[in-house]
Design a protein around this motif. Structure first.
Motif, PDB file in Angstrom:
ATOM      1  N   ARG A 181       0.832  -1.209   0.000  1.00 20.98           N
ATOM      2  CA  ARG A 181       0.000   0.000   0.000  1.00 20.98           C
ATOM      3  C   ARG A 181       0.868   1.262   0.000  1.00 20.98           C
ATOM      4  N   ALA A 182       1.931   1.255   0.813  1.00 21.60           N
ATOM      5  CA  ALA A 182       2.800   2.434   0.873  1.00 21.60           C
ATOM      6  C   ALA A 182       3.435   2.721  -0.475  1.00 21.60           C
ATOM      7  N   LEU A 183       3.907   1.665  -1.154  1.00 27.79           N
ATOM      8  CA  LEU A 183       4.540   1.848  -2.461  1.00 27.79           C
ATOM      9  C   LEU A 183       3.514   2.273  -3.508  1.00 27.79           C
ATOM     10  N   ALA A 184       2.337   1.641  -3.490  1.00 32.78           N
ATOM     11  CA  ALA A 184       1.299   1.984  -4.461  1.00 32.78           C
ATOM     12  C   ALA A 184       0.867   3.439  -4.307  1.00 32.78           C
ATOM     13  N   LEU A 185       0.670   3.888  -3.077  1.00 33.39           N
ATOM     14  CA  LEU A 185       0.253   5.272  -2.853  1.00 33.39           C
ATOM     15  C   LEU A 185       1.320   6.242  -3.351  1.00 33.39           C
ATOM     16  N   ALA A 186       2.603   5.895  -3.165  1.00 33.08           N
ATOM     17  CA  ALA A 186       3.685   6.788  -3.599  1.00 33.08           C
ATOM     18  C   ALA A 186       3.715   6.935  -5.116  1.00 33.08           C
ATOM     19  N   VAL A 187       3.629   5.811  -5.840  1.00 27.94           N
ATOM     20  CA  VAL A 187       3.726   5.908  -7.301  1.00 27.94           C
ATOM     21  C   VAL A 187       2.443   6.482  -7.897  1.00 27.94           C
ATOM     22  N   LEU A 188       1.273   6.205  -7.280  1.00 29.11           N
ATOM     23  CA  LEU A 188       0.019   6.789  -7.776  1.00 29.11           C
ATOM     24  C   LEU A 188      -0.004   8.296  -7.565  1.00 29.11           C
ATOM     25  N   LYS A 189       0.507   8.740  -6.416  1.00 28.83           N
ATOM     26  CA  LYS A 189       0.556  10.179  -6.155  1.00 28.83           C
ATOM     27  C   LYS A 189       1.427  10.873  -7.194  1.00 28.83           C
ATOM     28  N   ALA A 190       2.523  10.230  -7.581  1.00 28.27           N
ATOM     29  CA  ALA A 190       3.390  10.811  -8.605  1.00 28.27           C
ATOM     30  C   ALA A 190       2.673  10.924  -9.942  1.00 28.27           C
ATOM     31  N   ASN A 191       1.586  10.159 -10.111  1.00 24.21           N
ATOM     32  CA  ASN A 191       0.795  10.200 -11.343  1.00 24.21           C
ATOM     33  C   ASN A 191      -0.509  10.977 -11.171  1.00 24.21           C
TER      34      ASN A 191
END
Length: 477
Positions: A181-191
């Motif tokens: 979840r932490a990794l997904a939120l980080a890369v989604l926020k960048a998008n």
């Protein structure tokens, strides 16, 4: 000139007789060794050595504890299973590893940060630390990365090239506290995709996310760790209507997020005969790190890295043989003990002796260092210091004799010369009362001869002066 009758003429002045010498009848006491001089010579060296040993004892590394606590993951997860292997390996060296169940990387990190929780080490996925919060982890160090944790994204619909194209869809990004979840939120926020928008971010992970994607309940699933193992990815890849997302912007992600690495999933990895997948797929992946509290005993640090080599060193689709563990520095600094291990391996004692014997020998060596460096060379100086102490007393007497001889050369009056002779008598009295090591008896007797020589010169000169004075009186009369 006539004298009055009955009165005798005054007697002429008669020269004074030399005074009687007052020399102490005692002789110097010869001894085998002068303990006082030895103590004064050896004392400073002994004090310096004692201070060095005291500092070594204060600084010496205590014995390693025989128990460690590791925060792993949920039971059955790869982190949990890896921890069980660590437990068996450490048990070979008499160290008990207690494994605690946790919700994943974020939970492990929170336990390590909490001083009230008894945890020494844990698996933490890269990217768990919030941006700008590095000071929060001053008490944590990394023993190295142990594995890649690739982010595999499977989705339904037409081919996508950017994650931003998933905006407004239903995305499974795993549960709170998980590394996924932490990794997904980080890369989604960048998008440009964040919680609270029109994109539905669901707390589904692992098999539940794969099943929801298969039956069409969600549009995409973000999988890492156990849920992104090759068998699971192969099953989803073969499911009609489901695509494997190729991170065409992988290099940009790795530049933007320093804890991410670009890895390639090779062509034919799922099925060589059918060439599945038909082309190389690029993925982004943080690494799982072995994080410990600062202050972990160096011997235990070595043991844990040795265990990591045995558990994580094998080759698989995601890594080459012996690629892990590796000192890849991300949010947490590599510990100095780990750096030393990666450069030169285990110390000689730990390579050749059983663990606990090597630990004891290591601490004994640290204690012996000040003895070898300070005490032994100091002991070699003791004879020289001892000789200097004994001879310094003799040289002091010679200094006084030289002073007397210089005064005698200035042709002093008889009374002054008599005072010089008295000073020589006092010097001889002092010499006769000395305690002298027998090894220096020859120098003692040479000194006495020189005292006699100086006295003789003064006595002859004094007698000559007295004779001259007597002749002068007789001539006057």
């Amino acid at each position: 000139m006539t004298q009055p009758p009955g009165q005798q003429p005054p007697a002429p002045d008669t020269p004074k007789k030399p005074r009687t010498r007052r020399i102490a009848p005692t002789m110097a006491r010869f001894v085998a060794i002068s303990w006082r001089d030895l103590a004064v010579s050896f004392g400073p060296i002994l004090l310096i050595s004692a201070a060095a040993i005291y500092l070594a004892v204060r600084l010496i590394q205590p014995a390693p504890p025989n128990t460690l606590t590791m925060s792993a993951g949920t039971k059955g997860s790869s982190f949990w299973n890896n921890a069980q292997q660590y437990k068996k390996i450490l048990a070979r060296n008499g160290v008990t590893l207690n494994v605690l169940e946790s919700q994943g990387s974020l939970d492990n990190l929170q336990k390590l940060e909490n001083p009230n929780v008894n945890v020494d080490v844990g698996f933490v996925q890269g990217g768990m630390s919030a941006p700008g919060a590095t000071d929060k982890h001053d008490n944590l160090v990394s023993l190295g990365s142990v594995a890649y944790v690739p982010l595999a994204v499977f989705y339904r619909g037409p081919a996508l090239t950017r994650l931003s194209e998933m905006k407004g869809k239903r995305l499974a990004i795993s549960s709170e506290g998980s590394g996924t979840r932490a990794l997904a939120l980080a890369v989604l926020k960048a998008n440009g995709i964040e919680p609270g928008g029109d994109t539905e971010l669901l707390p589904l992970g692992g098999d539940a996310a794969a099943e929801a994607l298969t039956n069409g309940s969600i549009d995409a699933a973000f999988l890492t760790g156990d849920s992104a193992q090759p068998p699971t990815m192969g099953k989803l890849f073969r499911t009609p209507g489901i695509r494997f997302f190729d991170f065409t912007q992988a290099d940009a992600y790795a530049r933007r997020f320093p804890y991410l690495k670009v890895i390639e999933f090779p062509m034919g990895a799922f099925d060589l005969a059918k060439n599945v997948p038909p082309h190389t797929i690029r993925l982004i992946a943080p690494t799982a790190e072995l994080i410990a509290r600062d202050g972990l005993h160096p011997a235990l640090s070595d043991l844990l890295i040795e265990a990591a080599k045995e558990v994580h060193g094998r080759a698989n689709l995601m890594q080459s043989a012996n690629e892990f563990p590796a000192p890849l520095q991300h949010e947490f600094p590599i510990s100095t003990d780990a750096e030393r291990y990666y450069k030169s391996g285990k110390g000689f004692l730990y390579r050749t002796l059983p663990f606990w014997i090597a630990s004891l020998a290591d601490r004994v060596i640290v204690l012996l260092v000040p003895i070898i460096v300070v005490l032994i060379p100091g002991l070699r100086l003791v004879p020289s210091l001892y000789r200097w102490r004994v001879k310094s007393r003799i040289y002091k007497i010679y200094g006084a004799l030289i002073g007397i001889e210089r005064e005698a050369m200035s042709d002093p009056e008889p009374a002054q010369r008599e005072a010089l002779i008295e000073r020589i008598d006092n010097i001889e009295n002092t010499v006769n009362q000395m305690k002298m090591p027998l090894a220096y008896a020859d120098q003692f007797y040479v000194l006495r001869e020189h005292i006699g020589f100086v006295r003789q010169r003064l006595t002859i000169a004094q007698a000559a002066a007295l004779d001259a004075q007597a002749d002068s009186v007789q001539h006057t009369t």
